[in-house]
Motif scaffolding. Sequence first.
Motif, PDB file in Angstrom:
ATOM      1  N   LEU A  55       0.799  -1.081   0.086  1.00  0.00           N
ATOM      2  CA  LEU A  55       0.139  -0.010   0.000  1.00  0.00           C
ATOM      3  C   LEU A  55       0.922   1.176   0.115  1.00  0.00           C
ATOM      4  CD1 LEU A  55      -2.673  -0.993   2.272  1.00  0.00           C
ATOM      5  CD2 LEU A  55      -3.001  -0.791  -0.088  1.00  0.00           C
ATOM      6  N   GLY A  56       2.068   1.280   0.562  1.00  0.00           N
ATOM      7  CA  GLY A  56       3.058   2.075   0.303  1.00  0.00           C
ATOM      8  C   GLY A  56       2.663   3.594   0.962  1.00  0.00           C
ATOM      9  N   GLY A  57       2.098   3.754   2.021  1.00  0.00           N
ATOM     10  CA  GLY A  57       1.617   4.848   2.855  1.00  0.00           C
ATOM     11  C   GLY A  57       0.528   5.669   2.082  1.00  0.00           C
ATOM     12  N   SER A  58      -0.292   4.715   1.252  1.00  0.00           N
ATOM     13  CA  SER A  58      -1.551   5.226   0.701  1.00  0.00           C
ATOM     14  C   SER A  58      -2.559   5.513   1.781  1.00  0.00           C
ATOM     15  CB  SER A  58      -1.911   4.484  -0.599  1.00  0.00           C
ATOM     16  OG  SER A  58      -2.044   3.176  -0.354  1.00  0.00           O
ATOM     17  N   VAL A  59      -2.479   4.632   2.847  1.00  0.00           N
ATOM     18  CA  VAL A  59      -3.572   4.591   3.774  1.00  0.00           C
ATOM     19  C   VAL A  59      -2.908   4.924   4.986  1.00  0.00           C
ATOM     20  CG1 VAL A  59      -5.164   2.911   2.657  1.00  0.00           C
ATOM     21  CG2 VAL A  59      -3.448   2.161   4.271  1.00  0.00           C
ATOM     22  N   THR A  60      -3.788   5.227   6.262  1.00  0.00           N
ATOM     23  CA  THR A  60      -3.171   5.430   7.352  1.00  0.00           C
ATOM     24  C   THR A  60      -3.941   4.561   8.459  1.00  0.00           C
ATOM     25  OG1 THR A  60      -2.831   7.760   7.140  1.00  0.00           O
ATOM     26  CG2 THR A  60      -2.829   7.240   9.343  1.00  0.00           C
ATOM     27  N   LEU A  61      -3.177   3.838   9.135  1.00  0.00           N
ATOM     28  CA  LEU A  61      -3.647   2.668  10.176  1.00  0.00           C
ATOM     29  C   LEU A  61      -3.767   3.485  11.303  1.00  0.00           C
ATOM     30  CD1 LEU A  61      -1.927  -0.461   9.077  1.00  0.00           C
ATOM     31  CD2 LEU A  61      -4.155   0.351   8.366  1.00  0.00           C
ATOM     32  N   ALA A  62      -5.102   3.417  12.223  1.00  0.00           N
ATOM     33  CA  ALA A  62      -4.980   4.087  13.369  1.00  0.00           C
ATOM     34  C   ALA A  62      -5.971   2.896  14.396  1.00  0.00           C
ATOM     35  CB  ALA A  62      -5.682   5.200  13.556  1.00  0.00           C
ATOM     36  N   ASP A  63      -5.708   3.002  15.568  1.00  0.00           N
ATOM     37  CA  ASP A  63      -6.342   2.175  16.506  1.00  0.00           C
ATOM     38  C   ASP A  63      -7.783   2.953  17.339  1.00  0.00           C
ATOM     39  OD1 ASP A  63      -7.266   0.767  18.507  1.00  0.00           O
ATOM     40  OD2 ASP A  63      -5.420   0.176  19.468  1.00  0.00           O
ATOM     41  N   VAL A  64      -8.537   2.793  16.404  1.00  0.00           N
ATOM     42  CA  VAL A  64      -9.829   3.530  16.709  1.00  0.00           C
ATOM     43  C   VAL A  64     -10.360   3.210  18.137  1.00  0.00           C
ATOM     44  CG1 VAL A  64     -12.269   4.152  16.006  1.00  0.00           C
ATOM     45  CG2 VAL A  64     -10.489   3.731  14.506  1.00  0.00           C
ATOM     46  N   VAL A  65     -10.466   1.949  18.651  1.00  0.00           N
ATOM     47  CA  VAL A  65     -10.871   1.405  19.654  1.00  0.00           C
ATOM     48  C   VAL A  65     -10.391   2.032  20.760  1.00  0.00           C
ATOM     49  CG1 VAL A  65     -11.444  -0.495  21.150  1.00  0.00           C
ATOM     50  CG2 VAL A  65     -11.945  -0.694  18.696  1.00  0.00           C
ATOM     51  N   ALA A  66      -9.009   2.232  20.795  1.00  0.00           N
ATOM     52  CA  ALA A  66      -8.162   2.708  21.722  1.00  0.00           C
ATOM     53  C   ALA A  66      -8.199   4.230  21.993  1.00  0.00           C
ATOM     54  CB  ALA A  66      -6.444   2.281  21.558  1.00  0.00           C
ATOM     55  N   ILE A  68     -11.290   5.820  21.621  1.00  0.00           N
ATOM     56  CA  ILE A  68     -12.428   5.788  22.349  1.00  0.00           C
ATOM     57  C   ILE A  68     -12.225   5.441  23.571  1.00  0.00           C
ATOM     58  CG2 ILE A  68     -14.850   5.020  22.431  1.00  0.00           C
ATOM     59  CD1 ILE A  68     -14.612   4.573  19.268  1.00  0.00           C
ATOM     60  N   ALA A  69     -11.768   4.558  24.170  1.00  0.00           N
ATOM     61  CA  ALA A  69     -11.337   3.771  25.568  1.00  0.00           C
ATOM     62  C   ALA A  69     -10.637   4.882  26.183  1.00  0.00           C
ATOM     63  CB  ALA A  69     -10.735   2.531  25.400  1.00  0.00           C
ATOM     64  N   ASN A  70      -9.726   5.756  25.680  1.00  0.00           N
ATOM     65  CA  ASN A  70      -8.839   6.611  26.303  1.00  0.00           C
ATOM     66  C   ASN A  70      -9.454   7.860  26.655  1.00  0.00           C
ATOM     67  OD1 ASN A  70      -6.917   4.896  26.914  1.00  0.00           O
ATOM     68  ND2 ASN A  70      -5.836   5.469  24.780  1.00  0.00           N
ATOM     69  N   GLY A  71     -10.867   8.261  25.931  1.00  0.00           N
ATOM     70  CA  GLY A  71     -11.493   9.540  25.888  1.00  0.00           C
ATOM     71  C   GLY A  71     -10.972  10.366  25.055  1.00  0.00           C
ATOM     72  N   ASP A  72     -10.076   9.980  23.943  1.00  0.00           N
ATOM     73  CA  ASP A  72      -9.542  10.985  22.955  1.00  0.00           C
ATOM     74  C   ASP A  72     -10.468  11.211  21.677  1.00  0.00           C
ATOM     75  OD1 ASP A  72      -7.327  10.584  24.646  1.00  0.00           O
ATOM     76  OD2 ASP A  72      -6.374   9.432  23.243  1.00  0.00           O
TER      77      ASP A  72
END
Length: 84
Positions: A55-66, A68-72
Amino acid sequence: MARVSVTHLRQNLPTYLKRVQAGETIQVTSHGRVIARIEPEHDPAEEARLWLEGLGGSVTLADVVASIANGDADLEGTGDADHL
Protein backbone atom coordinates in the motif's frame (compact mmCIF):
# COMPACT_ATOMS: atom_id res chain seq x y z
CA MET A 1 2.58 -24.26 -14.40
CA ALA A 2 3.90 -27.77 -14.97
CA ARG A 3 1.65 -30.77 -15.60
CA VAL A 4 2.53 -34.30 -14.63
CA SER A 5 0.64 -37.60 -14.78
CA VAL A 6 -0.06 -39.52 -11.59
CA THR A 7 2.23 -42.32 -12.78
CA HIS A 8 5.13 -39.97 -13.56
CA LEU A 9 4.60 -38.14 -10.26
CA ARG A 10 4.83 -41.42 -8.32
CA GLN A 11 8.04 -42.36 -10.10
CA ASN A 12 9.67 -38.95 -9.53
CA LEU A 13 8.03 -37.63 -6.35
CA PRO A 14 11.19 -36.23 -4.69
CA THR A 15 12.02 -34.22 -7.82
CA TYR A 16 8.55 -32.68 -8.03
CA LEU A 17 8.43 -31.94 -4.31
CA LYS A 18 11.71 -30.02 -4.62
CA ARG A 19 10.19 -27.98 -7.46
CA VAL A 20 7.15 -27.18 -5.32
CA GLN A 21 9.38 -26.26 -2.39
CA ALA A 22 11.16 -23.84 -4.73
CA GLY A 23 7.82 -22.11 -5.41
CA GLU A 24 6.44 -23.91 -8.46
CA THR A 25 2.85 -25.17 -8.71
CA ILE A 26 2.34 -28.61 -10.27
CA GLN A 27 -0.91 -29.85 -11.85
CA VAL A 28 -1.48 -33.59 -11.52
CA THR A 29 -3.31 -35.32 -14.36
CA SER A 30 -5.09 -38.63 -14.76
CA HIS A 31 -5.98 -39.74 -18.28
CA GLY A 32 -5.13 -36.23 -19.51
CA ARG A 33 -7.47 -34.47 -17.10
CA VAL A 34 -6.24 -32.28 -14.23
CA ILE A 35 -7.32 -33.88 -10.94
CA ALA A 36 -5.18 -32.05 -8.40
CA ARG A 37 -2.71 -29.26 -7.85
CA ILE A 38 0.35 -29.31 -5.61
CA GLU A 39 1.45 -25.84 -4.56
CA PRO A 40 3.79 -24.31 -2.00
CA GLU A 41 2.37 -23.61 1.45
CA HIS A 42 1.26 -20.00 1.87
CA ASP A 43 1.55 -18.11 5.15
CA PRO A 44 -1.56 -15.87 5.39
CA ALA A 45 0.16 -13.56 7.87
CA GLU A 46 3.10 -13.07 5.53
CA GLU A 47 0.75 -12.43 2.59
CA ALA A 48 -1.14 -9.82 4.64
CA ARG A 49 2.13 -8.13 5.66
CA LEU A 50 3.29 -7.96 2.04
CA TRP A 51 -0.09 -6.58 0.98
CA LEU A 52 0.07 -3.85 3.64
CA GLU A 53 3.63 -2.97 2.63
CA GLY A 54 2.43 -2.74 -0.96
CA LEU A 55 0.00 0.00 0.00
CA GLY A 56 3.08 2.17 0.38
CA GLY A 57 1.72 4.90 2.63
CA SER A 58 -1.51 5.32 0.68
CA VAL A 59 -3.55 4.64 3.84
CA THR A 60 -3.22 5.51 7.51
CA LEU A 61 -3.75 2.82 10.10
CA ALA A 62 -5.00 3.89 13.53
CA ASP A 63 -6.37 2.21 16.62
CA VAL A 64 -9.90 3.59 16.80
CA VAL A 65 -10.93 1.49 19.79
CA ALA A 66 -8.02 2.72 21.91
CA SER A 67 -8.92 6.32 21.10
CA ILE A 68 -12.48 5.79 22.30
CA ALA A 69 -11.40 3.86 25.40
CA ASN A 70 -8.94 6.62 26.36
CA GLY A 71 -11.53 9.34 25.84
CA ASP A 72 -9.52 10.93 23.04
CA ALA A 73 -12.34 10.75 20.50
CA ASP A 74 -15.01 13.46 20.41
CA LEU A 75 -18.18 11.50 19.79
CA GLU A 76 -20.56 14.31 20.75
CA GLY A 77 -22.88 15.30 17.92
CA THR A 78 -21.76 12.57 15.52
CA GLY A 79 -25.07 10.69 15.37
CA ASP A 80 -27.92 11.16 12.93
CA ALA A 81 -30.62 12.95 14.95
CA ASP A 82 -33.39 11.52 12.77
CA HIS A 83 -32.41 7.92 13.50
CA LEU A 84 -31.61 7.88 17.22
